[in-house]
Design a protein around this motif. Structure first.
Motif, PDB file in Angstrom:
ATOM      1  N   ASP A 141       7.340  17.068 -32.546  1.00  0.00           N
ATOM      2  CA  ASP A 141       7.384  18.202 -31.962  1.00  0.00           C
ATOM      3  C   ASP A 141       6.994  19.870 -32.411  1.00  0.00           C
ATOM      4  O   ASP A 141       6.095  20.477 -30.633  1.00  0.00           O
ATOM      5  CB  ASP A 141       9.076  17.833 -31.273  1.00  0.00           C
ATOM      6  CG  ASP A 141       9.207  16.736 -31.368  1.00  0.00           C
ATOM      7  OD1 ASP A 141       9.538  16.416 -30.171  1.00  0.00           O
ATOM      8  OD2 ASP A 141      10.144  16.272 -31.974  1.00  0.00           O
ATOM      9  N   ASP A 142       6.877  20.270 -33.007  1.00  0.00           N
ATOM     10  CA  ASP A 142       6.353  21.183 -33.179  1.00  0.00           C
ATOM     11  C   ASP A 142       4.558  21.070 -32.965  1.00  0.00           C
ATOM     12  O   ASP A 142       4.367  21.921 -33.318  1.00  0.00           O
ATOM     13  CB  ASP A 142       6.985  21.798 -34.837  1.00  0.00           C
ATOM     14  CG  ASP A 142       8.622  22.126 -35.161  1.00  0.00           C
ATOM     15  OD1 ASP A 142       8.843  21.854 -34.211  1.00  0.00           O
ATOM     16  OD2 ASP A 142       8.897  21.726 -36.542  1.00  0.00           O
ATOM     17  N   ARG A 178       8.660  13.134 -25.426  1.00  0.00           N
ATOM     18  CA  ARG A 178       6.962  13.473 -25.661  1.00  0.00           C
ATOM     19  C   ARG A 178       6.246  13.303 -25.113  1.00  0.00           C
ATOM     20  O   ARG A 178       5.517  14.383 -24.337  1.00  0.00           O
ATOM     21  CB  ARG A 178       7.142  13.195 -27.550  1.00  0.00           C
ATOM     22  CG  ARG A 178       8.051  13.792 -28.157  1.00  0.00           C
ATOM     23  CD  ARG A 178       7.019  12.946 -29.621  1.00  0.00           C
ATOM     24  NE  ARG A 178       8.047  13.838 -30.747  1.00  0.00           N
ATOM     25  CZ  ARG A 178       8.322  12.730 -32.323  1.00  0.00           C
ATOM     26  NH1 ARG A 178       7.815  11.797 -32.473  1.00  0.00           N
ATOM     27  NH2 ARG A 178       9.102  13.783 -32.509  1.00  0.00           N
ATOM     28  N   ARG A 215      13.363  21.767 -27.629  1.00  0.00           N
ATOM     29  CA  ARG A 215      12.641  20.525 -28.208  1.00  0.00           C
ATOM     30  C   ARG A 215      11.527  20.262 -26.978  1.00  0.00           C
ATOM     31  O   ARG A 215      10.365  19.792 -26.834  1.00  0.00           O
ATOM     32  CB  ARG A 215      13.257  19.312 -28.272  1.00  0.00           C
ATOM     33  CG  ARG A 215      13.190  19.347 -29.833  1.00  0.00           C
ATOM     34  CD  ARG A 215      12.854  19.581 -31.161  1.00  0.00           C
ATOM     35  NE  ARG A 215      13.267  20.037 -31.744  1.00  0.00           N
ATOM     36  CZ  ARG A 215      12.694  20.432 -33.166  1.00  0.00           C
ATOM     37  NH1 ARG A 215      11.020  20.899 -33.152  1.00  0.00           N
ATOM     38  NH2 ARG A 215      12.709  21.169 -34.323  1.00  0.00           N
ATOM     39  N   PHE A 216      11.770  19.803 -25.350  1.00  0.00           N
ATOM     40  CA  PHE A 216      11.529  19.571 -24.724  1.00  0.00           C
ATOM     41  C   PHE A 216      11.240  20.757 -23.230  1.00  0.00           C
ATOM     42  O   PHE A 216      11.725  20.232 -22.389  1.00  0.00           O
ATOM     43  CB  PHE A 216      12.210  17.995 -23.945  1.00  0.00           C
ATOM     44  CG  PHE A 216      12.233  17.558 -25.108  1.00  0.00           C
ATOM     45  CD1 PHE A 216      10.588  16.742 -25.301  1.00  0.00           C
ATOM     46  CD2 PHE A 216      13.710  17.058 -25.763  1.00  0.00           C
ATOM     47  CE1 PHE A 216      10.327  15.889 -26.317  1.00  0.00           C
ATOM     48  CE2 PHE A 216      13.199  16.087 -26.310  1.00  0.00           C
ATOM     49  CZ  PHE A 216      12.207  15.429 -26.792  1.00  0.00           C
ATOM     50  N   GLN A 228      12.274   8.980 -36.080  1.00  0.00           N
ATOM     51  CA  GLN A 228      11.949  10.396 -35.491  1.00  0.00           C
ATOM     52  C   GLN A 228      14.016  10.616 -35.603  1.00  0.00           C
ATOM     53  O   GLN A 228      15.100   9.202 -35.369  1.00  0.00           O
ATOM     54  CB  GLN A 228      12.194   9.673 -34.361  1.00  0.00           C
ATOM     55  CG  GLN A 228      10.380  10.540 -34.166  1.00  0.00           C
ATOM     56  CD  GLN A 228       9.738   8.600 -33.444  1.00  0.00           C
ATOM     57  OE1 GLN A 228      10.189   8.303 -33.518  1.00  0.00           O
ATOM     58  NE2 GLN A 228       8.547   9.058 -33.654  1.00  0.00           N
ATOM     59  N   THR A 273      12.063   9.486 -27.451  1.00  0.00           N
ATOM     60  CA  THR A 273      11.751  10.137 -28.764  1.00  0.00           C
ATOM     61  C   THR A 273      10.420  10.057 -28.195  1.00  0.00           C
ATOM     62  O   THR A 273      10.155  11.448 -27.260  1.00  0.00           O
ATOM     63  CB  THR A 273      11.531  10.919 -30.235  1.00  0.00           C
ATOM     64  OG1 THR A 273      13.496  10.555 -30.759  1.00  0.00           O
ATOM     65  CG2 THR A 273      11.190  11.501 -30.176  1.00  0.00           C
ATOM     66  N   THR A 314      11.434  16.205 -36.345  1.00  0.00           N
ATOM     67  CA  THR A 314      10.681  16.854 -35.168  1.00  0.00           C
ATOM     68  C   THR A 314       9.486  17.520 -35.370  1.00  0.00           C
ATOM     69  O   THR A 314       9.039  18.629 -35.157  1.00  0.00           O
ATOM     70  CB  THR A 314      11.687  18.022 -35.097  1.00  0.00           C
ATOM     71  OG1 THR A 314      11.760  18.743 -36.384  1.00  0.00           O
ATOM     72  CG2 THR A 314      13.285  17.671 -35.426  1.00  0.00           C
TER      73      THR A 314
END
Length: 290
Positions: free
Chosen positions: A162-163, A225, A285-286, A183, A221, A159
């Motif tokens: 994602d951060d 993104r 996350r999204f 992931q 994933t 993650t």
């Protein structure tokens, strides 16, 4: 008849080194990063690593040159910096001669932060800074400027990518250059809802087996993104970083801020999350723009 003389091993090694090293590049830096041996030689592992970092730095330099002053005053935040291979190479090849710009290396391991700071001081790379922070902490840290021009993350695990994206969105980054690594989060969510998904749709056969769960989770994933970035107003390009023989973690995501949010991408993201039973990730996350 003339006999062709084969070049000696030493001459061959020197030729390979001359081909690999860029003009004006710091040999001391490459030795400190263990890309070169203390004798100034390349080994096979370091050659692969150098090829990856060079290739990525070329993408980065091209984007930086699109900015005012051809990037002379740009700020770059490198997340999950590790030993800061990427940050040091970009600084050495691009920022060093410009007299402006700043590179921030963000890393959670304090010993690597201290080591990188000491190396930058020794080399006179005064416009490099290293912060012992998580990616999430860095978004609100006063040690970083309110706006960052470029965000990079090379092989940031799970993650952390994602951060880095969330950081880039918060800082209104003009560019994001991401090479995701392992992931696990989406794959774990797919495993949790597997029984329900198998009963609901034949598509769940795509992740019924554990190996496929991991592979589908990784692919999904990165698709999510890209849709998230588009929804937030970025133009996204996905390409190969280097040949697969050099690295299996090979996907390069380049995002360029346009400021024009894409409602279609937002809808597709929501639909994909619903289709795969991952609705909960919409709040974590999204997150879509308000």
């Amino acid at each position: 008849m003339k006999t062709m003389l084969k070049p000696s091993k030493a001459a061959k090694a020197e030729a390979e080194l001359a081909e690999a090293i860029r003009p004006g590049q710091s040999i001391e830096l490459l030795k400190e990063l263990h890309i070169l041996t203390r004798e100034g030689r390349l080994n096979q592992d370091s050659r692969r690593k150098l090829k990856q970092v060079y290739h990525l730095s070329q993408f980065i330099e091209k984007l930086l040159r699109e900015m005012p002053g051809e990037g002379a005053h740009a700020t770059l935040a490198d997340h999950g910096a590790g030993k800061s291979y990427l940050g040091f190479i970009v600084y050495d090849l691009f920022f060093k001669a410009l007299g402006g710009g700043h590179v921030y290396g963000i890393e959670t391991r304090p010993e690597l932060v201290a080591r990188s700071a000491a190396l930058a001081a020794r080399l006179g790379f005064e416009r490099m800074g290293f912060l012992n922070l998580t990616v999430a902490e860095s978004a609100t840290s006063p040690e970083l400027p309110a706006q960052i021009d470029m965000v990079t993350a090379l092989h940031a695990c799970d993650t952390a990518t994602d951060d880095a994206i969330a950081f880039g969105l918060a800082k209104e980054a003009k560019f994001m250059v991401l090479v995701p690594c392992c992931q696990a989060e989406v794959a774990a969510c797919l495993r949790e809802t597997k029984a329900l998904a198998l009963a609901r749709t034949p598509l769940a056969e795509l992740w019924r087996h554990p190996l496929h769960t991991r592979e589908i989770g990784s692919q999904l994933t990165n698709v999510l993104r890209c849709l998230l970035l588009e929804a937030h107003g970025y133009q996204v390009t996905v390409t190969e970083l280097v040949g697969w023989e050099h690295s299996m973690k090979n996907e390069l995501i380049i995002a360029r801020r346009t400021g024009q949010r894409n409602g279609g991408a937002a809808r597709r993201l929501c639909e994909l999350l619903a289709q795969f039973g991952l609705d909960a990730l919409l709040e974590t996350r999204f997150r879509l723009p308000a």
